[in-house]
Structure formats: structure tokens, C-alpha cells
Scaffold this active site. Structure first.
Site, PDB file in Angstrom:
ATOM      1  N   GLY A  12       0.931  -0.923   0.104  1.00  0.00           N
ATOM      2  CA  GLY A  12      -0.038   0.028  -0.019  1.00  0.00           C
ATOM      3  C   GLY A  12       0.787   1.229  -0.094  1.00  0.00           C
ATOM      4  NE  ARG A  66     -10.098 -14.602 -12.160  1.00  0.00           N
ATOM      5  CZ  ARG A  66      -8.962 -14.171 -11.578  1.00  0.00           C
ATOM      6  NH1 ARG A  66      -8.815 -12.918 -11.203  1.00  0.00           N
ATOM      7  NH2 ARG A  66      -7.898 -14.909 -11.341  1.00  0.00           N
ATOM      8  CG  MET A  91      -0.966  -7.407  -7.101  1.00  0.00           C
ATOM      9  SD  MET A  91      -0.456  -6.342  -8.076  1.00  0.00           S
ATOM     10  CE  MET A  91       0.784  -7.418  -8.671  1.00  0.00           C
ATOM     11  CG  ASN A 108      -3.837  -0.347 -12.412  1.00  0.00           C
ATOM     12  OD1 ASN A 108      -3.459  -0.836 -11.469  1.00  0.00           O
ATOM     13  ND2 ASN A 108      -3.032  -0.913 -13.625  1.00  0.00           N
ATOM     14  CG  HIS A 110       1.357  -1.621 -15.542  1.00  0.00           C
ATOM     15  ND1 HIS A 110       1.281  -2.906 -14.799  1.00  0.00           N
ATOM     16  CD2 HIS A 110       2.555  -1.865 -16.101  1.00  0.00           C
ATOM     17  CE1 HIS A 110       2.082  -3.845 -15.563  1.00  0.00           C
ATOM     18  NE2 HIS A 110       2.877  -3.134 -16.353  1.00  0.00           N
ATOM     19  CB  THR A 142     -10.244  -0.570 -21.078  1.00  0.00           C
ATOM     20  OG1 THR A 142      -8.663  -1.109 -21.464  1.00  0.00           O
ATOM     21  CG2 THR A 142     -10.350   0.970 -21.314  1.00  0.00           C
ATOM     22  CD  GLN A 174      10.230   9.937 -10.600  1.00  0.00           C
ATOM     23  OE1 GLN A 174       9.427  10.457 -11.064  1.00  0.00           O
ATOM     24  NE2 GLN A 174      11.358  10.038  -9.745  1.00  0.00           N
TER      25      GLN A 174
HETATM   26  C1  GAR Z   1       3.446  -0.984  -7.396  1.00  0.00           C
HETATM   27  O1  GAR Z   1       4.457  -1.174  -7.889  1.00  0.00           O
HETATM   28  C2  GAR Z   1       2.502  -1.090  -8.645  1.00  0.00           C
HETATM   29  O2  GAR Z   1       2.685  -0.342  -9.577  1.00  0.00           O
HETATM   30  C3  GAR Z   1       2.226  -2.367  -8.898  1.00  0.00           C
HETATM   31  O3  GAR Z   1       2.343  -3.231  -7.806  1.00  0.00           O
HETATM   32  C4  GAR Z   1       3.019  -2.290  -6.634  1.00  0.00           C
HETATM   33  C5  GAR Z   1       2.342  -2.362  -5.464  1.00  0.00           C
HETATM   34  O4  GAR Z   1       2.983  -1.631  -4.550  1.00  0.00           O
HETATM   35  N1  GAR Z   1       1.028  -2.778  -9.479  1.00  0.00           N
HETATM   36  C6  GAR Z   1       0.904  -3.809 -10.292  1.00  0.00           C
HETATM   37  O5  GAR Z   1       1.853  -4.759 -10.840  1.00  0.00           O
HETATM   38  C7  GAR Z   1      -0.354  -3.825 -11.204  1.00  0.00           C
HETATM   39  N2  GAR Z   1      -0.457  -5.046 -11.813  1.00  0.00           N
HETATM   40  P1  GAR Z   1       2.176  -0.768  -3.379  1.00  0.00           P
HETATM   41  O6  GAR Z   1       1.311  -1.934  -2.577  1.00  0.00           O
HETATM   42  O7  GAR Z   1       3.304  -0.177  -2.308  1.00  0.00           O
HETATM   43  O8  GAR Z   1       1.472   0.353  -4.000  1.00  0.00           O
END
Ligand code: GAR
Length: 188
Positions: A12, A66, A91, A108, A110, A142, A174
Site C-alpha cells: 500500500g 471472480r 493484484m 490503475n 502499472h 479497460t 516516481q
Molecule cells: C506497485 O509497484 C504497482 O505499480 C504495482 O504493484 C506495486 C504495489 O506496491 N502494480 C501492479 O503490478 C499492477 N499489476 P504498493 O502496494 O506499495 O503500492
């Protein structure tokens, strides 16, 4: 302020960046719910400690169904009053049910420069391919996984001695700047 729900699955840290941004008086969003599909997500405790409403809806309780998990998520988000969803390390691959319910209203983040490296293990793959640049993307969600319209990106160099972890850390810094900035612009 626009009421938003933040969906997480783990640490998080992006959620935390959004919490900090939303605390600023001039920021156009407020978090009305932090929801995790994993009851043990560290981020849930972080959100709770920040005084936010939190909820875990364990996908495992729904077996392979799901969509029924997503219906429960959707009901909770609707009840929170949120008009926008920010996925922040959520995830789960979404079904058309949730994607369609929140079309144009779900963002989202990524960890790659989409359209490069959709899916998982983006940092390992960027290094393996010898990419000289890497980064992160905020996009609208999407039906195609990591394929929605791009709202913003941030770039970092890939250094010669990078490991997946060192590169991930550079990108994550970033991410924490990009997500609030894009959200602010999106709501303006
Ligand atoms: C982040 O790097 C995010 O971009 C990635 O998971 C991490 C979560 O970290 N998301 C994905 O890979 C989505 N497919 P966080 O829980 O510390 O924000």
C-alpha cells in the site's frame, strides 16, 4: 472533493501517497474507502491508522467465482459513496463486470512504460531486454489488462548495475509522485 475508493492487495505505498495527497486542502479527492482482497495486506493497517474506512473482502472466500467477488467489492464501493476507483497494487485481473461498472471511472498504476511490459515482473523483464529506460504508467482500466488509455507516465534510467529490486525502488519513487499528479489532473 471527489470521493474515491482505493483498492489494494499488499504494502500500500501508492495508497499512502494518495492518502498524503488527499490530506492537502487543495487536492480534489478524498478517500472514503480502502479495500483489500487480502485481509492481511499491510496497507489496510496503514489506512486504518490514518483514520480511513477499511474493508477486506477475501477473494479466497469466493473460490473460482471472480465475478461474485467483484459484486461484493462493487457493492462495498457503491455503499462508500465513491465515484472513482484507484487501483493501487490491486493484484487481481478484473472481469468485464467490474470494468464495465466503472468504465472511465477506474484508474490503475502499472510499473512499466506501457505498452511495454504489461503483466507481472516488469522490472526483471525490462532488465532482461536491455531497456535503457523504464518507468510507470497511470491509465484508465479497460477490458484488456494494462491496455487502457494512458493518463500519465514517469521515466527513469535503467543503470548498468541495476537489479530488479534497485530498479523497482527507483520506479516506485516516481509512482508515488505520478499517481497523485495524474489523479489531480484527471479530476480537474
Ligand atoms: C506497485 O509497484 C504497482 O505499480 C504495482 O504493484 C506495486 C504495489 O506496491 N502494480 C501492479 O503490478 C499492477 N499489476 P504498493 O502496494 O506499495 O503500492
Amino acid at each position: 472533493k471527489t470521493p474515491i475508493a482505493v483498492l489494494i492487495s499488499g504494502r500500500g505505498s501508492n495508497m499512502r501517497a494518495l492518502i498524503e495527497a488527499c490530506a492537502r486542502p487543495d487536492f480534489p479527492a478524498k478517500i472514503v474507502l480502502v479495500l483489500s482482497n487480502r485481509p492481511d495486506a499491510v496497507g489496510l493497517q496503514v489506512a486504518h491508522d490514518a483514520g480511513l474506512a477499511t474493508l477486506a473482502i477475501d477473494h479466497k472466500a469466493f473460490g473460482k467465482d471472480r465475478e461474485s467477488h467483484e459484486r461484493a467489492v462493487n457493492d462495498a464501493v457503491a455503499k462508500s459513496g465513491a465515484s472513482l476507483i484507484c487501483l493501487a497494487g490491486y493484484m487481481r485481473v478484473l472481469t468485464p463486470f467490474l470494468v464495465n461498472a466503472w468504465e472511465g471511472k477506474m484508474l490503475n498504476i502499472h510499473p512499466s512504460l506501457l505498452p511495454a511490459f504489461p503483466g507481472l515482473h516488469t522490472h526483471e523483464r525490462a532488465i532482461a531486454e536491455g531497456a535503457s529506460e523504464h518507468g510507470c504508467t497511470v491509465h484508465l482500466v479497460t477490458a484488456g489488462v494494462d491496455e487502457g488509455p494512458i493518463l500519465g507516465q514517469a521515466r527513469v534510467p535503467v543503470l548498468a548495475n541495476d537489479t530488479a529490486d534497485s530498479l523497482a525502488a527507483r520506479v516506485l519513487e516516481q509512482e508515488h509522485l505520478l499517481y497523485p499528479n495524474v489523479l489531480k489532473r484527471f479530476l480537474a
